[in-house]
Motif scaffolding. Structure first.
Motif, PDB file in Angstrom:
ATOM      1  N   TYR A 103      25.278  39.411 -13.818  1.00  0.00           N
ATOM      2  CA  TYR A 103      24.814  39.677 -15.184  1.00  0.00           C
ATOM      3  C   TYR A 103      24.482  41.164 -15.366  1.00  0.00           C
ATOM      4  CZ  TYR A 103      24.347  34.614 -14.944  1.00  0.00           C
ATOM      5  OH  TYR A 103      24.602  33.271 -14.751  1.00  0.00           O
ATOM      6  N   VAL A 104      23.888  41.758 -14.357  1.00  0.00           N
ATOM      7  CA  VAL A 104      23.583  43.197 -14.418  1.00  0.00           C
ATOM      8  C   VAL A 104      24.869  44.005 -14.439  1.00  0.00           C
ATOM      9  CG1 VAL A 104      22.446  45.116 -13.229  1.00  0.00           C
ATOM     10  CG2 VAL A 104      21.369  42.857 -13.275  1.00  0.00           C
ATOM     11  N   TRP A 105      25.822  43.630 -13.621  1.00  0.00           N
ATOM     12  CA  TRP A 105      27.104  44.347 -13.591  1.00  0.00           C
ATOM     13  C   TRP A 105      27.850  44.202 -14.913  1.00  0.00           C
ATOM     14  CZ3 TRP A 105      28.342  41.586  -8.354  1.00  0.00           C
ATOM     15  CH2 TRP A 105      27.543  42.143  -7.353  1.00  0.00           C
ATOM     16  N   ALA A 106      27.766  43.025 -15.519  1.00  0.00           N
ATOM     17  CA  ALA A 106      28.429  42.824 -16.816  1.00  0.00           C
ATOM     18  C   ALA A 106      27.791  43.702 -17.893  1.00  0.00           C
ATOM     19  CB  ALA A 106      28.363  41.354 -17.208  1.00  0.00           C
ATOM     20  N   LEU A 245      38.630  52.608  -9.776  1.00  0.00           N
ATOM     21  CA  LEU A 245      38.597  53.662  -8.776  1.00  0.00           C
ATOM     22  C   LEU A 245      37.440  54.616  -8.991  1.00  0.00           C
ATOM     23  CD1 LEU A 245      39.872  55.009  -6.346  1.00  0.00           C
ATOM     24  CD2 LEU A 245      41.415  56.238  -7.889  1.00  0.00           C
ATOM     25  N   TRP A 246      37.299  55.156 -10.218  1.00  0.00           N
ATOM     26  CA  TRP A 246      36.234  56.129 -10.441  1.00  0.00           C
ATOM     27  C   TRP A 246      34.834  55.515 -10.300  1.00  0.00           C
ATOM     28  CZ3 TRP A 246      35.214  60.950 -10.070  1.00  0.00           C
ATOM     29  CH2 TRP A 246      34.090  61.489 -10.681  1.00  0.00           C
ATOM     30  N   PRO A 247      34.536  54.350 -10.888  1.00  0.00           N
ATOM     31  CA  PRO A 247      33.206  53.757 -10.637  1.00  0.00           C
ATOM     32  C   PRO A 247      32.971  53.426  -9.165  1.00  0.00           C
ATOM     33  CG  PRO A 247      34.217  52.765 -12.564  1.00  0.00           C
ATOM     34  CD  PRO A 247      35.267  53.608 -11.924  1.00  0.00           C
ATOM     35  N   PHE A 248      34.024  53.077  -8.451  1.00  0.00           N
ATOM     36  CA  PHE A 248      33.878  52.765  -7.035  1.00  0.00           C
ATOM     37  C   PHE A 248      33.472  53.992  -6.231  1.00  0.00           C
ATOM     38  CE2 PHE A 248      35.838  52.433  -2.798  1.00  0.00           C
ATOM     39  CZ  PHE A 248      35.178  51.313  -2.321  1.00  0.00           C
ATOM     40  N   LEU A 249      33.933  55.188  -6.646  1.00  0.00           N
ATOM     41  CA  LEU A 249      33.636  56.420  -5.915  1.00  0.00           C
ATOM     42  C   LEU A 249      32.301  57.025  -6.304  1.00  0.00           C
ATOM     43  CD1 LEU A 249      37.151  58.135  -5.992  1.00  0.00           C
ATOM     44  CD2 LEU A 249      36.095  56.910  -4.083  1.00  0.00           C
ATOM     45  N   VAL A 250      31.938  56.948  -7.574  1.00  0.00           N
ATOM     46  CA  VAL A 250      30.786  57.696  -8.064  1.00  0.00           C
ATOM     47  C   VAL A 250      29.496  56.874  -8.055  1.00  0.00           C
ATOM     48  CG1 VAL A 250      30.919  57.144 -10.539  1.00  0.00           C
ATOM     49  CG2 VAL A 250      30.197  59.434  -9.813  1.00  0.00           C
ATOM     50  N   ILE A 251      29.588  55.562  -7.915  1.00  0.00           N
ATOM     51  CA  ILE A 251      28.407  54.702  -7.960  1.00  0.00           C
ATOM     52  C   ILE A 251      28.225  54.022  -6.609  1.00  0.00           C
ATOM     53  CG2 ILE A 251      27.344  52.685  -9.030  1.00  0.00           C
ATOM     54  CD1 ILE A 251      27.391  55.090 -10.845  1.00  0.00           C
ATOM     55  N   ASN A 252      27.051  54.221  -6.023  1.00  0.00           N
ATOM     56  CA  ASN A 252      26.683  53.551  -4.772  1.00  0.00           C
ATOM     57  C   ASN A 252      25.529  52.572  -4.957  1.00  0.00           C
ATOM     58  OD1 ASN A 252      28.596  55.023  -3.155  1.00  0.00           O
ATOM     59  ND2 ASN A 252      27.196  56.777  -3.212  1.00  0.00           N
ATOM     60  N   ASP A 253      24.740  52.770  -5.988  1.00  0.00           N
ATOM     61  CA  ASP A 253      23.608  51.897  -6.276  1.00  0.00           C
ATOM     62  C   ASP A 253      24.141  50.575  -6.853  1.00  0.00           C
ATOM     63  OD1 ASP A 253      21.255  50.697  -6.909  1.00  0.00           O
ATOM     64  OD2 ASP A 253      20.459  52.343  -8.117  1.00  0.00           O
ATOM     65  N   THR A 254      23.785  49.469  -6.234  1.00  0.00           N
ATOM     66  CA  THR A 254      24.300  48.171  -6.684  1.00  0.00           C
ATOM     67  C   THR A 254      23.806  47.801  -8.078  1.00  0.00           C
ATOM     68  OG1 THR A 254      22.456  47.080  -5.539  1.00  0.00           O
ATOM     69  CG2 THR A 254      24.546  47.296  -4.343  1.00  0.00           C
ATOM     70  N   THR A 255      22.670  48.351  -8.492  1.00  0.00           N
ATOM     71  CA  THR A 255      22.156  48.034  -9.827  1.00  0.00           C
ATOM     72  C   THR A 255      22.880  48.805 -10.928  1.00  0.00           C
ATOM     73  OG1 THR A 255      20.437  49.745  -9.635  1.00  0.00           O
ATOM     74  CG2 THR A 255      19.886  47.522  -8.888  1.00  0.00           C
ATOM     75  N   LEU A 256      23.703  49.796 -10.558  1.00  0.00           N
ATOM     76  CA  LEU A 256      24.451  50.577 -11.537  1.00  0.00           C
ATOM     77  C   LEU A 256      25.945  50.265 -11.522  1.00  0.00           C
ATOM     78  CD1 LEU A 256      22.793  54.101 -11.050  1.00  0.00           C
ATOM     79  CD2 LEU A 256      22.263  52.381 -12.784  1.00  0.00           C
ATOM     80  N   MET A 257      26.361  49.375 -10.641  1.00  0.00           N
ATOM     81  CA  MET A 257      27.791  49.081 -10.531  1.00  0.00           C
ATOM     82  C   MET A 257      28.308  48.367 -11.769  1.00  0.00           C
ATOM     83  SD  MET A 257      28.257  47.869  -6.575  1.00  0.00           S
ATOM     84  CE  MET A 257      28.077  49.014  -5.224  1.00  0.00           C
ATOM     85  N   THR A 258      29.585  48.579 -12.059  1.00  0.00           N
ATOM     86  CA  THR A 258      30.244  47.840 -13.114  1.00  0.00           C
ATOM     87  C   THR A 258      30.777  46.525 -12.556  1.00  0.00           C
ATOM     88  OG1 THR A 258      32.322  48.997 -12.682  1.00  0.00           O
ATOM     89  CG2 THR A 258      30.871  49.930 -14.361  1.00  0.00           C
TER      90      THR A 258
END
Length: 311
Positions: A103-106, A245-258
């Motif tokens: 739900y957070v990722w959505a 690809l870009w969200p996978f590289l720039v985001i490491n925090d699980t609460t900010l992932m798409t």
């Protein structure tokens, strides 16, 4: 009593007996092209080919949906049937929803996709109008650069963009995820070609009445461009939602992932879970299917016009 005499009457003339027939309103038939037949072999062959292509495109998606409703045992058994031996089940969806912050990722995907769409639409529309109506130094060569940048693969810019976000301390932030996606040269080109087809006389009349350039853009150009703006917005939204690809590289925090990135972190310790993988794909595609069903007319019109012809 006097008997009544019958006076022969002459038959009514054709002018008096003729009834006026008013032609009924008929729907204007679509004009046929010279030599065109309603069921010509060429048209039938074209429909058959298109139907086969549509079926070929839908089969993988339907197979993914069918696999998502199987148990892991049925999905791994290799049975090609659409329904598993155990029957349809929501087991894979339940496992995915219980293991991660879906739900957070959505919500993250929705927020970033909407932000990317609005910013991209604003920048692209302003740039396209400037190239279409304004005459400034270097206009021609700058437009050539924009056209040339369309053919540059986005993967080539990954490393420079990453170092740029690192320099501005935007790694693991929403803005670091959004800003590199708001530049869309292809959308500038499409909107520019559409603005070129808008009659310049409308703007000249508004300028005589004292309207400024910004007022003309807001009150005349944008209302006339609603169909193409809606199409561009939908295309940008779909691209931002599917971006991995870009969200996978720039985001490491699980609460900010798409959502596309977050679902890939849900990995079972028992190896590849085929039903769960297909359930992830269905969950990631479901919002886009809803968007397409709601705005399918704008999408089809945008594909058909592509910003040309001013329609």
């Amino acid at each position: 009593m006097s008997s009544a005499t019958l006076i022969p009457t002459e038959p009514a003339s054709d002018d008096h007996t003729r009834t006026l027939t008013v032609p009924r309103h008929r729907r204007t038939a679509r004009p046929k092209l010279p030599g065109q037949k309603p069921f010509s072999p060429l048209r039938i062959a074209a429909f058959v080919v298109l139907a086969l292509l549509a079926i070929g495109w839908l089969l993988p998606f339907l197979w993914a949906v069918a696999t998502a409703f199987k148990t892991e045992t049925d999905a791994a058994s290799g049975d090609p049937g659409w329904i598993g031996a155990s029957g349809p089940t929501f087991e894979a969806f339940t496992a995915i929803l219980s293991q991660g912050n879906v739900y957070v990722w959505a919500l993250n995907s929705l927020w970033t996709s909407v932000a990317v769409t609005l910013i991209t639409l604003t920048i692209s529309a302003l740039a396209a109008y400037a190239f279409s109506r304004l005459d400034f130094t270097g206009r021609k060569w700058l437009f050539v650069v924009i056209i040339a940048s369309i053919v540059v693969p986005p993967q080539v810019l990954i490393i420079p963009l990453f170092y740029e976000m690192l320099a501005f301390n935007l790694i693991d932030t929403h803005w670091g995820l959004i800003l590199p996606q708001v530049v869309a040269p292809a959308m500038v080109f499409i909107l520019k070609k559409f603005f070129d087809a808008i009659p310049i006389e409308l703007e000249d009349a508004a300028r005589v009445d004292g309207a400024t350039r910004l007022r003309i853009f807001w009150s005349i150009v944008l209302p006339l461009s609603r169909p193409i703006l809606a199409s561009v917005a939908i295309f940008v939204f779909i691209g931002a939602w599917n971006n991995f690809l870009w969200p996978f590289l720039v985001i490491n925090d699980t609460t900010l992932m798409t959502l596309p990135v977050g679902l890939q972190t849900v990995i079972s310790a028992y190896g590849v879970q085929y039903a769960q993988v297909m359930a992830q794909a269905v969950l990631a595609a479901l919002p886009l299917i809803v968007v397409f069903l709601i705005f399918q007319k704008q999408i089809v019109k945008g594909v058909a016009t592509s910003g040309f012809g001013g329609q």
